[in-house]
Design a protein around this motif. Sequence first.
Motif, mmCIF file in Angstrom:
data_model
loop_
_atom_site.group_PDB
_atom_site.id
_atom_site.type_symbol
_atom_site.label_atom_id
_atom_site.label_comp_id
_atom_site.label_asym_id
_atom_site.label_seq_id
_atom_site.Cartn_x
_atom_site.Cartn_y
_atom_site.Cartn_z
ATOM 1 N N ALA A 231 0.821 -1.212 0.000
ATOM 2 C CA ALA A 231 0.000 0.000 0.000
ATOM 3 C C ALA A 231 0.854 1.262 0.000
ATOM 4 C CB ALA A 231 -0.924 -0.012 1.219
ATOM 5 N N ARG A 232 1.933 1.274 0.765
ATOM 6 C CA ARG A 232 2.711 2.504 0.947
ATOM 7 C C ARG A 232 3.984 2.578 0.112
ATOM 8 N NH1 ARG A 232 0.725 5.268 5.238
ATOM 9 N NH2 ARG A 232 -0.592 4.125 6.710
ATOM 10 N N LYS A 233 4.547 1.425 -0.246
ATOM 11 C CA LYS A 233 5.835 1.452 -0.948
ATOM 12 C C LYS A 233 5.916 0.357 -2.009
ATOM 13 C CE LYS A 233 10.804 1.845 -0.008
ATOM 14 N NZ LYS A 233 10.946 3.000 -0.902
ATOM 15 N N PRO A 234 5.194 0.532 -3.112
ATOM 16 C CA PRO A 234 5.299 -0.443 -4.202
ATOM 17 C C PRO A 234 6.693 -0.404 -4.819
ATOM 18 C CG PRO A 234 4.049 1.485 -4.901
ATOM 19 C CD PRO A 234 4.263 1.638 -3.429
ATOM 20 N N ASP A 235 7.122 -1.532 -5.371
ATOM 21 C CA ASP A 235 8.464 -1.646 -5.928
ATOM 22 C C ASP A 235 8.766 -0.586 -6.985
ATOM 23 O OD1 ASP A 235 8.906 -3.788 -4.308
ATOM 24 O OD2 ASP A 235 8.981 -5.297 -5.914
ATOM 25 N N CYS A 236 7.751 -0.183 -7.746
ATOM 26 C CA CYS A 236 7.986 0.741 -8.853
ATOM 27 C C CYS A 236 8.436 2.124 -8.392
ATOM 28 C CB CYS A 236 6.738 0.866 -9.722
ATOM 29 S SG CYS A 236 5.274 1.479 -8.844
ATOM 30 N N LEU A 237 8.295 2.437 -7.107
ATOM 31 C CA LEU A 237 8.779 3.729 -6.610
ATOM 32 C C LEU A 237 10.288 3.836 -6.755
ATOM 33 C CD1 LEU A 237 6.901 4.655 -3.303
ATOM 34 C CD2 LEU A 237 6.696 5.703 -5.553
ATOM 35 N N ASP A 238 10.989 2.754 -6.492
ATOM 36 C CA ASP A 238 12.455 2.760 -6.547
ATOM 37 C C ASP A 238 12.993 2.356 -7.905
ATOM 38 O OD1 ASP A 238 12.600 3.472 -3.850
ATOM 39 O OD2 ASP A 238 12.483 1.376 -3.217
ATOM 40 N N VAL A 254 0.185 6.225 -7.970
ATOM 41 C CA VAL A 254 1.613 6.082 -7.689
ATOM 42 C C VAL A 254 2.381 7.029 -8.606
ATOM 43 C CG1 VAL A 254 3.595 4.528 -7.643
ATOM 44 C CG2 VAL A 254 1.315 3.669 -7.050
ATOM 45 N N GLU A 255 3.227 7.866 -8.023
ATOM 46 C CA GLU A 255 4.017 8.816 -8.802
ATOM 47 C C GLU A 255 5.501 8.644 -8.468
ATOM 48 O OE1 GLU A 255 5.341 10.676 -11.357
ATOM 49 O OE2 GLU A 255 3.155 10.943 -11.423
ATOM 50 N N PRO A 256 6.192 7.798 -9.236
ATOM 51 C CA PRO A 256 7.604 7.528 -8.937
ATOM 52 C C PRO A 256 8.481 8.778 -8.933
ATOM 53 C CG PRO A 256 6.749 5.905 -10.470
ATOM 54 C CD PRO A 256 5.697 6.970 -10.336
ATOM 55 N N SER A 257 8.163 9.779 -9.760
ATOM 56 C CA SER A 257 9.006 10.972 -9.843
ATOM 57 C C SER A 257 9.025 11.764 -8.544
ATOM 58 C CB SER A 257 8.541 11.866 -10.990
ATOM 59 O OG SER A 257 7.215 12.337 -10.755
ATOM 60 N N THR A 258 7.944 11.690 -7.783
ATOM 61 C CA THR A 258 7.865 12.427 -6.516
ATOM 62 C C THR A 258 7.875 11.513 -5.298
ATOM 63 O OG1 THR A 258 5.436 12.414 -6.500
ATOM 64 C CG2 THR A 258 6.535 14.235 -7.663
ATOM 65 N N GLY A 259 7.682 10.229 -5.531
ATOM 66 C CA GLY A 259 7.610 9.290 -4.416
ATOM 67 C C GLY A 259 6.257 9.296 -3.730
ATOM 68 N N GLU A 260 5.272 9.957 -4.333
ATOM 69 C CA GLU A 260 3.944 10.050 -3.708
ATOM 70 C C GLU A 260 3.114 8.807 -4.030
ATOM 71 O OE1 GLU A 260 0.224 13.209 -3.339
ATOM 72 O OE2 GLU A 260 1.505 13.261 -5.117
#
Length: 271
Positions: A231-238, A254-260
């Motif tokens: 819920a809070r930290k999907p793999d695609c963030l990193d 999910v916004e990987p560019s901002t980590g939101e």
Amino acid sequence: MSEDPEPAENISGGAAGGGYADTFDADAPATRAEAVVDRLGELYWQKSYGGRDAFECLVRTILSQNTSDVASQPAHDSLMDRYSSRGDLANALAEADQTEVAETISSAGLYNQKSERIVDIAGRIREEYGGEAGFDEFVREEDPTVVRNALLEMTGVGPKTADCVLLFAGGRQGVFPVDTHVHRIARRIGLAPADADHEGVRAHLERDVPGEKCGFGHTAMIQFGREHCSARKPDCLDDPEACPMADLCDQVGVEPSTGEVVDPSEVETAD
């Protein structure tokens, strides 16, 4: 890979859960939802379900409500150790002292509430079906809609619990139970509207996934949520490449560019 890679600490219970390894055609998925389920099958397992005792399955699912499998599994095991040797399990629990049941399942969380529900439902099953054998026959042989409606009339039984009984005990195809993981992932990937509730997600998945694939689609999607799409930290963030579903996912919320990371419904509202 082991013969049955599904973890035993799971609502379906791995090899002990009444399911069996199966294979399904994944060559030409008709929908994106089917393509997602096919990928999950390649990543984790392809299984067909059915065969669990219906009343035990119902109790097991109630114990899992609002708690982890790690916490609810010992409660289930303790309950079986104490009451299954007394003959018909439904009859034994219908006659059990509720305080004793609560003590037995204390590891599951909300144990007072759950023990009341279990004793109440056991009494109802004894009265209406004559015990666990009659209830088992009802779940396996009656029209699925009739079974689902009957389950939903029981205290503390919601759609996910009813659908788990239909799937794991009844072996009914076309049933895709929606828990917290499935609700999040289906909307995040874009398989259901961002603002869909649990029943809305269920309707979309059962429409777009072939009936025989719904069972392992449900269990494998839960495992995917635990390993890759939290819920809070999907793999695609990193790292987008770290997610095995990256090419099929809309990343709603999910916004990987901002980590939101927000619930998909918040993206819909913001628009």
